[in-house]
Design a protein around this motif. Structure first.
Motif, PDB file in Angstrom:
ATOM      1  N   VAL A  21      17.603  27.665 -41.521  1.00  0.00           N
ATOM      2  CA  VAL A  21      17.920  29.098 -41.579  1.00  0.00           C
ATOM      3  C   VAL A  21      19.428  29.309 -41.451  1.00  0.00           C
ATOM      4  N   THR A  22      20.068  28.535 -40.588  1.00  0.00           N
ATOM      5  CA  THR A  22      21.525  28.649 -40.436  1.00  0.00           C
ATOM      6  C   THR A  22      22.245  28.271 -41.724  1.00  0.00           C
ATOM      7  N   ILE A  23      21.841  27.192 -42.348  1.00  0.00           N
ATOM      8  CA  ILE A  23      22.462  26.781 -43.616  1.00  0.00           C
ATOM      9  C   ILE A  23      22.189  27.825 -44.695  1.00  0.00           C
ATOM     10  N   GLU A  24      20.989  28.378 -44.715  1.00  0.00           N
ATOM     11  CA  GLU A  24      20.644  29.394 -45.716  1.00  0.00           C
ATOM     12  C   GLU A  24      21.531  30.622 -45.592  1.00  0.00           C
ATOM     13  N   MET A  25      21.898  30.974 -44.379  1.00  0.00           N
ATOM     14  CA  MET A  25      22.760  32.143 -44.194  1.00  0.00           C
ATOM     15  C   MET A  25      24.137  31.933 -44.803  1.00  0.00           C
ATOM     16  N   THR A  26      24.562  30.693 -44.957  1.00  0.00           N
ATOM     17  CA  THR A  26      25.867  30.438 -45.579  1.00  0.00           C
ATOM     18  C   THR A  26      25.766  30.212 -47.076  1.00  0.00           C
ATOM     19  N   THR A  27      24.637  29.720 -47.582  1.00  0.00           N
ATOM     20  CA  THR A  27      24.526  29.426 -49.020  1.00  0.00           C
ATOM     21  C   THR A  27      23.903  30.567 -49.811  1.00  0.00           C
ATOM     22  N   LEU A  28      22.943  31.276 -49.241  1.00  0.00           N
ATOM     23  CA  LEU A  28      22.235  32.385 -49.913  1.00  0.00           C
ATOM     24  C   LEU A  28      21.639  31.971 -51.251  1.00  0.00           C
ATOM     25  N   ASP A  29      21.072  30.769 -51.291  1.00  0.00           N
ATOM     26  CA  ASP A  29      20.483  30.248 -52.526  1.00  0.00           C
ATOM     27  C   ASP A  29      18.963  30.169 -52.437  1.00  0.00           C
ATOM     28  N   LEU A  30      18.395  30.468 -51.318  1.00  0.00           N
ATOM     29  CA  LEU A  30      16.967  30.457 -51.016  1.00  0.00           C
ATOM     30  C   LEU A  30      16.363  29.060 -50.933  1.00  0.00           C
TER      31      LEU A  30
END
Length: 157
Positions: A21-30
């Motif tokens: 979830v933390t990585i997703e917040m920086t990439t926004l690629d789902l």
């Protein structure tokens, strides 16, 4: 060892969910959001008593299902609502303006409808040698910092 892995796998699943979830917040690629969803499936299967290998299998299969089944339609839906307004060079193409200083094959100046003054030159497709101040022109291309123009009257059918 097998009982230890099964008993404490929930900690690993929670850590993985937080990381994804933390990585997703920086990439926004789902992508990492789908991986977090798969990890959540692994966590839930562990909470109902599944052995560690079944938790891993559930997490992997759920991640693949989310990545290939849910993610593509979500991305299409998110990208469908893009801003339709033209910007930068695209916004200038087709814009009209008025000649400020005589425009010829080598240069001149035009004031566009958006208020900007651009260096300009006539389109090479024209037989006309120059356009005098005050004549209405249309932008047909942008070449670097130069607007390529044609007289507006020529474009009327």
């Amino acid at each position: 060892m097998d009982a230890f892995a099964t008993d404490y796998a929930w900690i690993v699943w929670l850590v993985l969910i937080l990381i994804f979830v933390t990585i997703e917040m920086t990439t926004l690629d789902l992508t990492f959001l789908m991986m977090a969803g798969g990890s959540l499936g692994g966590l839930l299967s562990g909470l109902v008593g599944a052995p560690w290998w079944l938790q891993l299998l559930v997490a992997a299969s759920l991640t693949m299902a989310l990545l290939f089944g849910i993610r593509p339609p979500l991305l299409r839906a998110l990208r469908r609502g893009g801003d339709p307004a033209k910007s930068n060079v695209d916004a200038l193409l087709g814009m009209d303006g008025h000649v400020v200083s005589t425009v010829g094959r080598s240069g001149g100046q035009v004031r566009l409808a958006n208020g900007e003054t651009w260096t300009s030159r006539l389109s090479p497709e024209l037989e006309q040698a120059s356009v005098e101040p005050g004549v209405r022109v249309l932008v047909t291309a942008i070449d670097g910092a130069t607007a390529v123009v044609i007289p507006a009257e020529r474009n009327v059918t």
